[in-house]
Enzyme design. Structure first.
Site, PDB file in Angstrom:
ATOM      1  N   ASN A 193      -1.997  -1.000   5.774  1.00 42.55           N
ATOM      2  CA  ASN A 193      -2.455  -0.534   7.088  1.00 42.55           C
ATOM      3  C   ASN A 193      -3.954  -0.711   7.274  1.00 42.55           C
ATOM      4  O   ASN A 193      -4.463  -0.511   8.375  1.00 42.55           O
ATOM      5  CB  ASN A 193      -2.108   0.952   7.274  1.00 42.55           C
TER       6      ASN A 193
ATOM      7  N   ASP B  35       0.857  -1.176   0.000  1.00 39.20           N
ATOM      8  CA  ASP B  35       0.000   0.000   0.000  1.00 39.20           C
ATOM      9  C   ASP B  35       0.898   1.232   0.000  1.00 39.20           C
ATOM     10  O   ASP B  35       2.101   1.148   0.299  1.00 39.20           O
ATOM     11  CB  ASP B  35      -0.890  -0.045   1.247  1.00 39.20           C
TER      12      ASP B  35
ATOM     13  N   ASP C  62      -0.381   5.125   0.859  1.00 38.75           N
ATOM     14  CA  ASP C  62      -0.695   6.136   1.862  1.00 38.75           C
ATOM     15  C   ASP C  62      -0.895   5.535   3.239  1.00 38.75           C
ATOM     16  O   ASP C  62      -1.597   4.527   3.412  1.00 38.75           O
ATOM     17  CB  ASP C  62      -1.955   6.898   1.452  1.00 38.75           C
TER      18      ASP C  62
END
Length: 284
Positions: A233, A126, A128
């Site tokens: 996240n 990922d 961001d």
């Protein structure tokens, strides 16, 4: 992993960034695929209760579809119709007319493995809040600034790099076929990756344009599921493949964070296992 009781529905946590910080451009401002960000309502079933007499056939169909979606979530994705290419990892959903078909089957998101990466596992990262944090509000000591045009106006995204990200990407590029798969728009994420990937190790970039949430068919990444690791996240992003996931905390600006650096030895060890799911399942 402890089985989730059938009557309990786990809704993945989603921490959305304020729209005034991102204008919906970064992945931190959108719901990940499979998530509403709200607790999932209990749906009546034939076993638990009956539908009200006043409910229409269309409403029953919608409830049945939602119930099936929730069943897949409860079961970690067991029962998804993968079809003949079921050995490949499925990350996002799309309707059949929204992506390229090849020989009557959905074309994988990634091209064939290049000779350079032959024999390597695939690491899906990922962007961001995993590798960087961005905002078009001024940020002290930003590592770089990226101009992005949004509805005929230019915004300058101030980007902070997560501590250790340069060394992390360098080392992962030596060990894996590295893919960045983000729900951010390409017009933002592409220039960010141009500046972030200083060692030029990211083999493929997939953006929000590759992510569909239409119920129906499932887009294949095009890599064996036993050799694919997802670092993210947001649990919602890998809700159908929890046994392939390495969860990380959301990062915004903590200068003392060391998660990426700490993960390097663990991810290095994973390159030699025959099936990552057995290791990641046992580590959860």
């Amino acid at each position: 992993m402890t089985p989730v009781p059938a009557e309990v529905i786990v809704s993945p946590a989603a921490q959305l960034l304020p729209i005034e910080e991102t204008d919906g451009v970064t992945s931190g401002a959108v719901q990940p695929p499979g998530s509403t960000g709200e607790p999932i309502a209990r749906i009546p079933t034939n076993e638990s209760s009956t539908y009200p007499d006043s409910i229409t056939d269309e409403e029953v169909a919608m409830l049945d579809e939602q119930e099936e979606e929730e069943r897949l979530i409860r079961n970690g994705g067991n029962g998804i119709p993968f079809g003949p290419v079921g050995a490949n990892l499925c990350l996002t959903r799309a309707s059949a007319d929204e992506f390229t078909m090849q020989d009557g089957l959905p074309k994988p998101l990634l091209p064939p493995v290049s000779p350079e990466h032959a024999g390597r596992k695939c690491l899906v990262l990922d962007l961001d809040e995993t590798l960087v944090h961005s905002s078009f509000k001024p940020v002290q000591q930003a590592d770089f600034i990226v101009p992005v045009e949004i509805e005929y106006h230019w915004h300058h995204f101030h980007v902070l790099k997560r501590p250790g990200v340069d060394e992390f990407l360098r080392r992962m590029g030596e060990l894996y076929e590295v893919v960045v798969f983000t729900a951010s728009l390409s017009k933002y994420a592409d220039p960010v990756l141009d500046k972030l990937d200083i060692h030029q190790v990211v083999a493929h970039r997939l953006f929000r344009e590759s992510c569909f949430s239409h119920k129906g068919n499932y887009v294949k990444l095009g890599r064996p599921i036993s050799d694919t690791i997802i670092l993210d996240n947001s649990p919602a992003s890998y809700i159908f493949h929890p046994h392939n996931a390495v969860p990380v905390s959301s990062w915004f600006n903590d200068p003392h964070d060391a998660e990426l650096t700490d993960l390097i030895p663990f991810l290095a060890d994973l390159t030699s296992v025959p099936d990552v799911r057995g290791i990641l399942d046992g580590a959860r």
